[in-house]
Design an enzyme around this catalytic site. Structure first.
Site, mmCIF file in Angstrom:
data_model
loop_
_atom_site.group_PDB
_atom_site.id
_atom_site.type_symbol
_atom_site.label_atom_id
_atom_site.label_comp_id
_atom_site.label_asym_id
_atom_site.label_seq_id
_atom_site.Cartn_x
_atom_site.Cartn_y
_atom_site.Cartn_z
ATOM 1 N N GLN A 1 0.834 -1.203 0.000
ATOM 2 C CA GLN A 1 0.000 0.000 0.000
ATOM 3 C C GLN A 1 0.871 1.256 0.000
ATOM 4 O O GLN A 1 1.537 1.538 0.988
ATOM 5 C CB GLN A 1 -0.882 -0.005 1.254
ATOM 6 C CG GLN A 1 -1.759 1.224 1.421
ATOM 7 C CD GLN A 1 -2.518 1.178 2.748
ATOM 8 O OE1 GLN A 1 -1.984 0.720 3.753
ATOM 9 N NE2 GLN A 1 -3.751 1.645 2.746
ATOM 10 N N GLY A 2 0.809 2.007 -1.069
ATOM 11 C CA GLY A 2 1.615 3.229 -1.151
ATOM 12 C C GLY A 2 0.776 4.466 -0.912
ATOM 13 O O GLY A 2 0.452 5.219 -1.835
ATOM 14 N N TYR A 3 0.410 4.667 0.318
ATOM 15 C CA TYR A 3 -0.363 5.852 0.687
ATOM 16 C C TYR A 3 0.544 6.905 1.342
ATOM 17 O O TYR A 3 0.740 7.990 0.825
ATOM 18 C CB TYR A 3 -1.465 5.476 1.687
ATOM 19 C CG TYR A 3 -2.767 4.938 1.107
ATOM 20 C CD1 TYR A 3 -2.824 4.280 -0.113
ATOM 21 C CD2 TYR A 3 -3.959 5.076 1.823
ATOM 22 C CE1 TYR A 3 -4.020 3.780 -0.609
ATOM 23 C CE2 TYR A 3 -5.164 4.579 1.330
ATOM 24 C CZ TYR A 3 -5.194 3.934 0.121
ATOM 25 O OH TYR A 3 -6.376 3.455 -0.353
ATOM 26 N N SER A 4 1.093 6.543 2.520
ATOM 27 C CA SER A 4 1.787 7.544 3.349
ATOM 28 C C SER A 4 3.059 8.064 2.691
ATOM 29 O O SER A 4 3.754 7.339 1.971
ATOM 30 C CB SER A 4 2.169 6.939 4.699
ATOM 31 O OG SER A 4 1.042 6.376 5.309
ATOM 32 N N SER B 1 4.368 -1.134 4.181
ATOM 33 C CA SER B 1 4.528 -2.477 4.746
ATOM 34 C C SER B 1 4.805 -3.490 3.644
ATOM 35 O O SER B 1 4.076 -3.534 2.652
ATOM 36 C CB SER B 1 3.267 -2.904 5.506
ATOM 37 O OG SER B 1 3.086 -2.082 6.629
ATOM 38 N N GLU C 1 -9.675 -1.692 5.119
ATOM 39 C CA GLU C 1 -8.445 -1.899 5.882
ATOM 40 C C GLU C 1 -8.735 -1.789 7.384
ATOM 41 O O GLU C 1 -8.276 -2.604 8.183
ATOM 42 C CB GLU C 1 -7.392 -0.856 5.475
ATOM 43 C CG GLU C 1 -6.122 -0.951 6.313
ATOM 44 C CD GLU C 1 -5.055 0.067 5.917
ATOM 45 O OE1 GLU C 1 -5.324 0.910 5.026
ATOM 46 O OE2 GLU C 1 -3.958 0.008 6.486
#
Ligand SMILES: Cc1cc2nc3c(=O)[nH]c(=O)nc-3n(C[C@H](O)[C@H](O)[C@H](O)COP(=O)(O)OP(=O)(O)OC[C@H]3O[C@@H](n4cnc5c(N)ncnc54)[C@H](O)[C@@H]3O)c2cc1C
Lengths: 392, 371
Positions: free
Chosen positions: A134-137, A169, A252
């Site tokens: 997951q590439g959010y932050s 992660s 999530e």
């Protein structure tokens, strides 16, 4: 709706299927991250049993029981899924597969994906063939996620992506990343983000592991340096990625909320604590009282997660209430691990000492109320969206 | 396992109950009763019986609607929301469930009388300042073919006006439950002036005569009848307290939106938003335990102890949090008698003690879970 009779039949059927197909080794009740198969191109099975269990479950659609069968699921109703999970628990089966593809991206693709995207990605997720991160932050965009700065320039047939993600992660183990990328820098911050699917093997994608306080390093910095992303790898509309991102977050959060309820495999926390402390029952009255209170809260929280799943529209998840479930579930999990540490005393203070990985587990739970949105952010969502309290 | 959501019938029942109570028994009705020095409104109870609520746990043969414990909980929840004074828990839940365990011709008649609103009941159990049925000391000594009851029962909720009293006493054979008319010679009731305006009495039994016919169930085996009745009562009380918490919470959120300080609604301050949000989460978690208790009592009544104690313990702590936060977030006005929040606070405190407090039920859960 199902008649009672057909559910009884279903239970018998699933029970005998499990009897025949779940390898004995996979019936040890281990549900921690290190025991479960996460799939992906680079996955190394810990045993033949683990591989066999994944293959058999996937063939029957049971890695993603509620997804439609055309996408690799078993098309189960909520009532059938409950029975499946009960029967799994009855024989202490490990889940055959766990992944962010299943718990996060899948629901978003089912909701927002094109038919081609669904047909392409979902079955691979269901079979555990590709692993997602997951590439959010970003360094400057945590709780204020909508201020992501990773840039995607329109180059006709592709986007040219540059920027940095953080706290990703398992980025070092994943095959693909779903990322929030700014594709319109002039629009208000929520209106200029697109949701892109990026192959981690693409030129220009690199990762660097970060070590956690628990000693492990399951998360990374992820860098994009002139990465070319074809146009068909966008989920939802251009510049409307925030809708997809938020929807995914509700799933999530629902997933994270249940993390603490299955910790002791149905046994009471106080009983587990006594065992760890080597006592017939907890001797310290203060600790025992805290364990009992925690047990009450855990039982009621488990029922609440069930109740909200019962209420959810088929396939849609629980919506804003996921913020409540995440807040309650993760704060509970942190309490449980504090109590376990107290019960173990100095036994738990060595890395891999007499109490095994207790200390690492305890430290890891501190992230529960941060990852996926902090407890403070969850409370704000409840206050604003559910209770309708005014903004500042 | 039944779903943990309201069925359509249950939703209709709860909605119609809310509509009725908002009109016929809002919190101001409790205030009027209190100001008039009364604890019970027989007219209101007749109207409630007219809607069939008193028969919610009574078989159809005895004139009830037999809708079950989850439905009873929904009614109790609504009554908790507006702090209704009524013998619903004592008569329609506890006494009805006790009588139903016996279900002989007399018990059926008694249930019919409850459902029709002709008879009200109270349960006389506590002898000290805490709930402890197993420690009952009141004696039921043998006397000829019958018994003589001596002792004092405290905190008999609805005992001030009830027509009949279920009383727990110790015979030579063990704990025994008696079903006596409240005017039996030798019974002396003193009304208690409870903080929350609920009806309650202390009843002294001075050698009260009872016959074998007055025994509900078997001599020496009170728990066969009483345990299910207590569990039903505890679950319904938990539901009432969850309604009370919801009522206090609604008032509080309403106030957060309306009250202005520093030029803006106080509900825009994050310190208060987070407290309100936390409280809502607690209320939701408790609601699950409450509904679950009703479902388990309906589906698997022999195995309900854990679910019931979980519900009563959670409802107790949640109701207490709701009223404490309620007063605090109202500031000074929350402390005034003129404002309703104080009524919620006082009822939460009384409900916390009735039929077992947090510690009592937490210990039940601990015992059942091997802690
Ligand atoms: C173990 C772990 C795994 C993670 N995995 C991933 C992943 O795979 N992919 C990914 O994209 N991200 C991941 N994250 C990142 C995670 O989502 C962020 O850490 C989180 O959203 C918080 O952002 P931040 O760390 O920048 O903290 P900040 O936003 O800087 O918050 C710092 C503190 O300020 C508080 N705060 C911030 N804003 C407000 C406000 N408006 N009101 C009140 N309080 C506020 C926060 O609650 C917190 O207490 C992971 C994090 C952890 C710890």
């Amino acid at each position: 709706m199902h008649a009672e009779g057909s559910l009884t039949e279903f239970r018998a059927e699933i029970r005998s299927w499990l009897e025949q197909n779940c390898p004995q080794e996979m019936r040890d009740g281990r549900i921690t991250d290190d025991a479960i198969c996460w799939g992906g191109k680079n996955w190394v099975f810990s045993s033949d049993a683990q591989r066999l269990w994944l293959e058999r479950a996937a063939a029957r659609g049971l890695t993603v029981p509620r997804w439609p069968s055309e996408y690799g699921g078993a098309g189960l109703s909520r009532a059938e899924e409950k029975i499946f999970l009960e029967e799994m628990e009855r024989i202490n089966a490990r889940p055959p597969l766990k992944s962010f593809g299943i718990s996060m991206l899948g629901p978003a693709l089912l909701h927002f994906g094109t038919p081609e995207q669904k047909g392409h990605y979902l079955p691979q997720i269901a079979r555990g063939e590709i692993r997602w991160c997951q590439g959010y932050s970003e360094p400057g965009a945590g709780s204020d996620l909508a201020s992501v700065q990773t840039r995607g320039e329109d180059k006709g047939d592709h986007w040219l992506v540059n920027g940095q993600k953080i706290w990703t992660s398992y980025a070092d183990k994943a095959d693909w990343i779903f990322a929030l990328v700014r594709t319109d820098r002039d629009a208000p911050k929520h209106k200029g983000i697109s949701f892109l699917l990026i192959d981690m093997e693409d030129p220009g994608v690199t990762t660097r592991p970060i070590r956690l306080i628990s000693g492990a390093s399951p998360f990374c910095e992820t860098f994009f340096d002139n990465v070319q992303v074809p146009k068909d790898r966008i989920v939802g509309e251009e510049n409307r990625g925030w809708d997809v991102a938020k929807y995914l977050l509700t799933h999530e959060r629902e997933m994270i909320s249940s993390g603490g309820t299955g910790l002791s495999g149905g046994r009471a926390l106080g009983a587990v604590m006594a065992q760890m402390a080597g006592e017939p029952s907890l001797q310290d009255p203060t600790l025992r009282a805290a364990a009992i209170r925690c047990e009450l809260d855990a039982l009621a929280t488990g029922l609440t997660i069930e109740r909200y799943k019962d209420m959810a529209e088929a396939g849609n998840g629980v919506g804003d209430a996921s913020a409540m479930l995440k807040y309650v579930g993760t704060e509970l999990n942190k309490r449980r691990h504090e109590l376990i540490m107290s019960a173990c005393g100095s036994d738990a203070l060595e890395w891999d000492g007499p109490a095994g990985s207790r200390a690492a587990d305890w430290l890891r739970t501190k992230a529960n109320s941060i990852e996926g949105g902090t407890s403070e952010v969850m409370l704000t969502i409840v206050a604003r969206r559910i209770l309708g309290l005014p903004g500042a | 396992m039944e779903k943990l959501v309201k069925s359509q019938d249950e939703t209709m029942l709860a909605d119609s109950a809310r509509g009725f109570l908002d009109d016929a028994a809002p919190v101001s009705a409790l205030r009027h009763l209190r100001d008039a020095g009364r604890t019970h409104d027989p007219d209101l109870w007749q109207r409630i019986c007219g809607m069939g609520w008193a028969g919610v746990l009574i078989p159809e043969d005895a004139g009830g609607s037999d809708m079950g414990h989850a439905a009873a909980g929904m009614l109790a929840h609504e009554m908790g929301r507006t702090l209704v004074n009524s013998p619903f828990l004592s008569s329609a839940v506890i006494a009805a469930t006790a009588l139903r365990q016996v279900a002989d011709a007399r018990a059926m008649d008694a249930m019919a009388a409850i459902a029709a609103g002709r008879t009200t009941y109270a349960l006389a159990i506590d002898e000290t300042h805490k709930f402890a049925p197993e420690a009952t000391a009141m004696t039921a000594g043998r006397s000829g073919n019958g018994f003589r009851l001596s002792g004092t029962k405290r905190f008999v909720i609805d005992g001030g006006f009830a027509d009949r009293i279920l009383v727990l006493a110790r015979a030579a054979e063990g704990l025994t439950l008696f079903d006596l008319p409240a005017d039996r010679a030798g019974m002396d009731r003193t009304a208690l002036n409870l903080i929350d305006g609920r009806d309650a009495a202390r009843i002294t039994f001075g050698n009260v005569e009872a016959t074998g016919d007055d025994v509900l169930g078997q001599v020496g085996d009170a728990m066969a009848v009483l345990k299910p009745a207590l569990e039903a009562g505890q679950a319904a009380l938990a539901a009432e307290m969850s309604g009370l918490a919801a009522g206090a919470f609604d008032m509080t959120v309403g106030y957060l939106k309306e009250r202005k300080q520093f030029g803006r609604p106080i509900g825009s301050f994050q310190a208060l938003q987070h407290r309100a949000a936390h409280l809502w989460c607690e209320i939701e978690v408790t609601a699950s335990a409450v509904l679950n208790a009703g479902r388990v009592l309906d589906g698997n009544p022999g195995e309900a102890a854990l679910a019931v104690s979980l519900a009563k313990a959670r409802a107790t702590s949640t109701a207490q949090l709701a009223v404490m936060e309620g007063v605090q977030m109202h500031g000074g006005i929350g402390m005034t008698d003129e404002y309703d929040m104080g009524f919620y606070m006082k009822r939460a405190r009384v409900g916390a003690e009735w039929l077992g407090d947090y510690g009592y039920h937490a210990e039940q859960v601990a015992a059942l879970r091997g802690i």
